[in-house]
Design an enzyme around this catalytic site. Structure first.
Site, PDB file in Angstrom:
ATOM      1  N   HIS A 261       7.772   4.313 -11.087  1.00 30.01           N
ATOM      2  CA  HIS A 261       6.471   4.404 -11.750  1.00 30.01           C
ATOM      3  C   HIS A 261       6.617   4.378 -13.270  1.00 30.01           C
ATOM      4  O   HIS A 261       5.746   3.844 -13.958  1.00 30.01           O
ATOM      5  CB  HIS A 261       5.743   5.663 -11.290  1.00 30.01           C
ATOM      6  N   HIS A 391       4.790  -6.493  -4.437  1.00 27.84           N
ATOM      7  CA  HIS A 391       5.694  -6.205  -5.554  1.00 27.84           C
ATOM      8  C   HIS A 391       6.700  -7.336  -5.752  1.00 27.84           C
ATOM      9  O   HIS A 391       6.943  -7.782  -6.881  1.00 27.84           O
ATOM     10  CB  HIS A 391       6.441  -4.903  -5.299  1.00 27.84           C
TER      11      HIS A 391
END
Length: 419
Positions: A261, A391
């Site tokens: 993150h 992703h």
């Protein structure tokens, strides 16, 4: 980050310049990821969870976040000229409207199970992905996307936005009557991504203002915490640093800091500046988040790979490698290299792609292994199967696109390079 910490993966090719062969592989691999994902889209448009070989896994419900991510990915593919991508994008958007939308209370269900069973609550995380899918679909000209975007933005605004904090709350009951005490950064991270896409799709400055406000708040929290982002909060937005200490492998709310993150936020900060026309405003913060994530997360002594989580001193807690973390690392290194001109980012990008291609890309069955153990062998303790190409697809095609605030806008500018 010193020179020693940037040269860690065994067999690194980081001193080699990018080649036309690399570009050709990226383009081919992006298409192959979409081809793999085609099997996830049911006839009604909802997206199935796929197993390791790319077959629908009926033990999982069809989920809003996966369906929306697939709609977004196929819409990007359509913008870039991938044959058949428009059909799959349209079907997935239809799945959001017809299967996963809550006709009784509005908004979107977390999932639907076997026999049309309703699963879960109303989540800001899932709603952010509906906004992303609809935004990208609108830019791509997918039928029904514009109307879906109007509805999804209205729900995200009315049901999740906390104007006094400039953040989104996390979860509400299906009928909206009760609100969870939990607040989280993950849902807000993907809301930033979605709001940037919505700004590109609509031109409404409100969505860019909100994305910027969220990003700046997260920077403030991270800077005060040695650039490790607090992920979990109570209802008053007080950090809960020990939250889920007994659940270190949770898919969405693990204990501790999540280097992936930190990487993802770094990229989003640079995309906020690209969308807002404020180059350089958030570059130092992005670089600090990136450096902290790499210092804590990259396991050079263990043959490479990013750990999933660390404690608040940077010691790994869950050392397994998840595919999305490596994807975000490579993508963010690429964007930082472009924004700063610093060669170390390009060097890291090349190093990590070499590791990804060796350990994550599944040449036999397609897509990427979603989880590796500490010896970089395929594992399935937390992530079983291959439910998500989002992703990987974004990371692999990003170097071929101009830098903007959203993948939709970047793909639109690039044109049909994959036709």
């Amino acid at each position: 980050m010193n020179a020693d910490t940037t040269r860690t993966a065994a067999g690194s090719t980081s001193t080699q310049p990018a080649s036309s062969a690399d570009a050709a592989w990226r383009r081919d691999h992006f298409v192959s990821l979409l081809r793999f994902a085609e099997a996830s889209i049911r006839a009604d448009g909802a997206a199935c969870w796929l197993d390791d070989e790319g077959r629908p896994d009926a033990s999982h419900p069809v989920e809003t976040w996966i369906t929306a991510r697939m709609a977004h990915s196929f819409a990007v593919g359509h913008l870039l000229g991938v044959s058949g991508a428009e059909e799959y994008a349209a079907r997935a958007l239809s799945g959001l409207r017809e299967v996963l939308a809550d006709a009784e209370f509005g908004g979107w269900l977390a999932a639907r199970g076997e026999g049309d069973e309703l699963v879960g609550t109303k989540e800001a995380y899932a709603h952010a992905f509906v906004v992303l899918a609809a935004s990208t679909g609108k830019v791509a000209g997918i039928a029904g996307a514009s109307e879906l975007l109007t509805e999804a933005l209205a729900v995200l605004d009315a049901r999740f936005w906390e104007p006094e904090r400039n953040l989104h709350l996390d979860e509400r009951s299906r009928d909206w009557a009760s609100t969870s005490e939990y607040r989280g950064v993950n849902a807000n991270m993907h809301s930033v991504e979605a709001l940037l896409a919505a700004h590109a799709a609509t031109g409404d400055a409100l969505w860019l203002e909100r994305a910027s406000a969220i990003g700046d708040q997260v920077v403030a929290w991270a800077e005060a915490n040695d650039w490790r982002i607090p992920e979990h909060f109570d209802a008053d937005w007080n950090p809960l640093l020990e939250y889920n200490a007994d659940r270190p492998r949770d898919q969405f709310k693990p204990y501790g800091a999540t280097p992936g993150h930190g990487l993802e936020w770094a990229r989003l900060l640079l995309q906020i500046d690209a969308e807002a026309g404020t180059p350089g405003r958030r570059t130092a913060a992005a670089a600090a988040l990136f450096d902290r994530a790499v210092t804590d997360g990259w396991d050079g002594e263990g043959g490479g790979g990013f750990v999933y989580t660390t404690d608040w001193a940077g010691t790994p807690v869950e050392p397994r490698r998840f595919h999305w973390v490596a994807a975000e690392g490579a993508a963010t290194a690429n964007v930082l290299a472009r924004v700063t001109g610093d060669a170390r980012y390009a060097e890291l990008e090349r190093e990590w792609w070499a590791w990804i291609r060796e350990h994550l890309v599944d040449a036999e069955h397609g897509s990427w292994h979603h989880e590796l153990d500490t010896e970089n062998r395929p594992s399935g303790l937390t992530w079983v199967g291959k439910p998500d190409v989002y992703h990987a697809a974004q990371a692999v095609i990003l170097p071929e696109l101009p830098l903007t605030g959203s993948f939709a806008a970047s793909a639109q500018k690039a044109g049909q390079i994959l036709a």
